[in-house]
Write a protein that holds these residues in place. Sequence first.
Motif, PDB file in Angstrom:
ATOM      1  N   SER A  58       5.116   3.420   8.532  1.00 50.81           N
ATOM      2  CA  SER A  58       5.554   4.731   9.134  1.00 50.81           C
ATOM      3  C   SER A  58       5.778   5.471   7.545  1.00 50.81           C
ATOM      4  O   SER A  58       5.586   6.295   6.905  1.00 50.81           O
ATOM      5  CB  SER A  58       7.058   5.464   9.399  1.00 50.81           C
ATOM      6  OG  SER A  58       8.044   6.001   8.692  1.00 50.81           O
ATOM      7  N   TRP A  63       4.319   8.776   5.380  1.00 47.34           N
ATOM      8  CA  TRP A  63       4.869   9.735   4.943  1.00 47.34           C
ATOM      9  C   TRP A  63       4.161  10.306   3.990  1.00 47.34           C
ATOM     10  O   TRP A  63       3.829  11.301   3.256  1.00 47.34           O
ATOM     11  CB  TRP A  63       5.680   9.582   5.443  1.00 47.34           C
ATOM     12  CG  TRP A  63       7.131  10.454   4.489  1.00 47.34           C
ATOM     13  CD1 TRP A  63       6.669  11.931   4.608  1.00 47.34           C
ATOM     14  CD2 TRP A  63       8.528  10.099   4.154  1.00 47.34           C
ATOM     15  NE1 TRP A  63       8.275  12.386   3.701  1.00 47.34           N
ATOM     16  CE2 TRP A  63       8.860  11.346   3.369  1.00 47.34           C
ATOM     17  CE3 TRP A  63       9.689   8.728   3.646  1.00 47.34           C
ATOM     18  CZ2 TRP A  63      10.328  11.095   2.542  1.00 47.34           C
ATOM     19  CZ3 TRP A  63      10.321   8.581   2.777  1.00 47.34           C
ATOM     20  CH2 TRP A  63      10.549   9.992   2.533  1.00 47.34           C
ATOM     21  N   ARG A 109       0.450  15.960   7.844  1.00 47.14           N
ATOM     22  CA  ARG A 109       2.186  16.110   8.353  1.00 47.14           C
ATOM     23  C   ARG A 109       3.039  16.466   9.248  1.00 47.14           C
ATOM     24  O   ARG A 109       4.423  16.499   9.195  1.00 47.14           O
ATOM     25  CB  ARG A 109       2.685  16.715   6.848  1.00 47.14           C
ATOM     26  CG  ARG A 109       2.200  16.633   5.383  1.00 47.14           C
ATOM     27  CD  ARG A 109       2.716  17.158   4.389  1.00 47.14           C
ATOM     28  NE  ARG A 109       3.852  17.275   4.107  1.00 47.14           N
ATOM     29  CZ  ARG A 109       4.904  18.064   4.089  1.00 47.14           C
ATOM     30  NH1 ARG A 109       4.234  18.872   4.445  1.00 47.14           N
ATOM     31  NH2 ARG A 109       6.240  18.050   4.075  1.00 47.14           N
ATOM     32  N   ALA A 148       6.715  14.516   9.331  1.00 52.59           N
ATOM     33  CA  ALA A 148       7.283  13.946   7.772  1.00 52.59           C
ATOM     34  C   ALA A 148       9.189  13.937   8.322  1.00 52.59           C
ATOM     35  O   ALA A 148       9.844  12.885   7.336  1.00 52.59           O
ATOM     36  CB  ALA A 148       6.981  15.285   6.822  1.00 52.59           C
ATOM     37  N   HIS A 175       9.511  10.786  10.164  1.00 53.33           N
ATOM     38  CA  HIS A 175       9.586   9.615   8.865  1.00 53.33           C
ATOM     39  C   HIS A 175      10.886   9.744   8.184  1.00 53.33           C
ATOM     40  O   HIS A 175      10.778   8.459   8.048  1.00 53.33           O
ATOM     41  CB  HIS A 175       8.464   9.349   8.166  1.00 53.33           C
ATOM     42  CG  HIS A 175       6.438   9.495   9.150  1.00 53.33           C
ATOM     43  ND1 HIS A 175       6.422   7.802  10.007  1.00 53.33           N
ATOM     44  CD2 HIS A 175       6.161   9.839   9.781  1.00 53.33           C
ATOM     45  CE1 HIS A 175       5.967   8.146  11.106  1.00 53.33           C
ATOM     46  NE2 HIS A 175       4.663   9.809  10.326  1.00 53.33           N
ATOM     47  N   GLN A 176      11.599  10.758   7.791  1.00 54.29           N
ATOM     48  CA  GLN A 176      12.018  10.271   6.788  1.00 54.29           C
ATOM     49  C   GLN A 176      12.922   9.901   7.383  1.00 54.29           C
ATOM     50  O   GLN A 176      14.252   9.275   7.322  1.00 54.29           O
ATOM     51  CB  GLN A 176      12.788  12.051   6.684  1.00 54.29           C
ATOM     52  CG  GLN A 176      11.643  11.822   5.199  1.00 54.29           C
ATOM     53  CD  GLN A 176      11.487  13.860   4.946  1.00 54.29           C
ATOM     54  OE1 GLN A 176      12.249  14.866   5.039  1.00 54.29           O
ATOM     55  NE2 GLN A 176      10.806  14.383   5.341  1.00 54.29           N
TER      56      GLN A 176
END
Length: 400
Positions: free
Chosen positions: A318, A322, A361, A367, A370-371
């Motif tokens: 991940s 990202w 993305r 994104a 993944h954060q």
Amino acid sequence: MIDFELTEEHKILRDSVRQWAEGVKDRIVELDRKHETDPEILYDMGRQGFLGICIPEKYGGAGMDYISLAILCEELERVDTSLRVPISVHVGLNSLTLLQWANEEQKQKYLIPQAEGKKLAAFGLTEPNAGSDAKNIQTTAVKEGDYYIINGSKAWISLGDTADHIIIFARTGPKELGHKSISAFIIERGYKGFSSQKIKGKLGVRAGDTSMMYFHDMAVPAENLLGEEGEGFKIAMSALDNGRYTVGAGSVGLAKAAMDEAINYAKTRIAFGKPIAEFQLIQQKIAYMVRGIESAELLIWKAGWMKNKGYRNTKETSLAKWHATDIAMEVADMALQIFGAYGYSDEYPIERFFRNARGARIYEGTAEIHQLIQASYALGYRKDKPLRKELPPWPFPDDV
Ligand code: CAA
């Protein structure tokens, strides 16, 4: 021991994929301009052995390691994202998922022709109303005798209008059970009640097939249930651990290609009496590109090394996906800036890289997703659980 050296096999693979991809570059650029796809390119990938790269030889593959998968993706996406996407869905999301979860009969019937490149494969999780919120899918599968009757639709499916075999996810129980009522199925394009339609007007990956898929009272033989009933969400997430790796690796390739183009241009473009490469603000951009690409590649290699070892790598994959997709976007943007107005035109490949970088993305985990994954690991809110079946390490064991 940590070893960053590519093996002879890796180097041969890198050089031969690069040569093949350069050979189809003109055709891909033409297809991209026309928003058209050409399945013959995919079948040629099959003949080259790309579609079975890291599938054991006993299942028709080349038996190479997971770093080879990254090299393949990097080299293909140096030319165009639409060349890498088929590897992500055919190998990353489908064939490796069969290798991990399918029973022997399913491997014989579906994995072998896929690894041999005779059949193309895709993966359908996303729906019009369930993207990031994958637990919320609405497609249903109701058991009737020896069949499951499937109704619903899938959106944004790469190769959705082309693939012969698709792993799809549907609800086999009440929605109140959350992910525990999601099951996975292997379906074939020829099944009655299956239809698909290409999505038009995309920003990027214009030479690639991205489609809607519809299931109307589609009868799927019960033996095509992949894994157990209710195991589908875990199968989907484990598949994404491999798909995301290929997206990240491809993004490194796109970023390297954009940087190479920017460097060549900066050395030849004259402004204020000298090549623009000699200006510090251009050099600053090149330095940022180098930093981003090196760090993204290291994260990909770490995830690949973990896959080879057979270690769980959800967190590392991940992070790599990202970072690499963000870097590809940033590098493409900086390269476009270096090209100035020429970067804005399709006379050079930069505008295509810029458009293609943007989608990564979003797909295979935005994104933002993944954060959230990274933060929840760091905070201790998220812990990996052992799975009923794991992806085999490399070298593949005899009983894989
Ligand atoms: N592997 C196996 N099992 C996993 C797993 C993994 N990587 N991650 C989680 N699980 C298991 C958990 O252990 C848990 O099991 P238990 O019920 O036994 O405890 C179960 O799955 C549910 O886990 P969580 O409740 O922790 O769910 P989550 O918070 O991990 O999931 C999410 C939430 C991260 C937002 C997830 O839904 C997600 O990743 N969403 C994005 C989906 C995505 O990337 N979609 C793109 C699909 S691509 C496509 O369809 C089209 C194409 O052509 C490419």
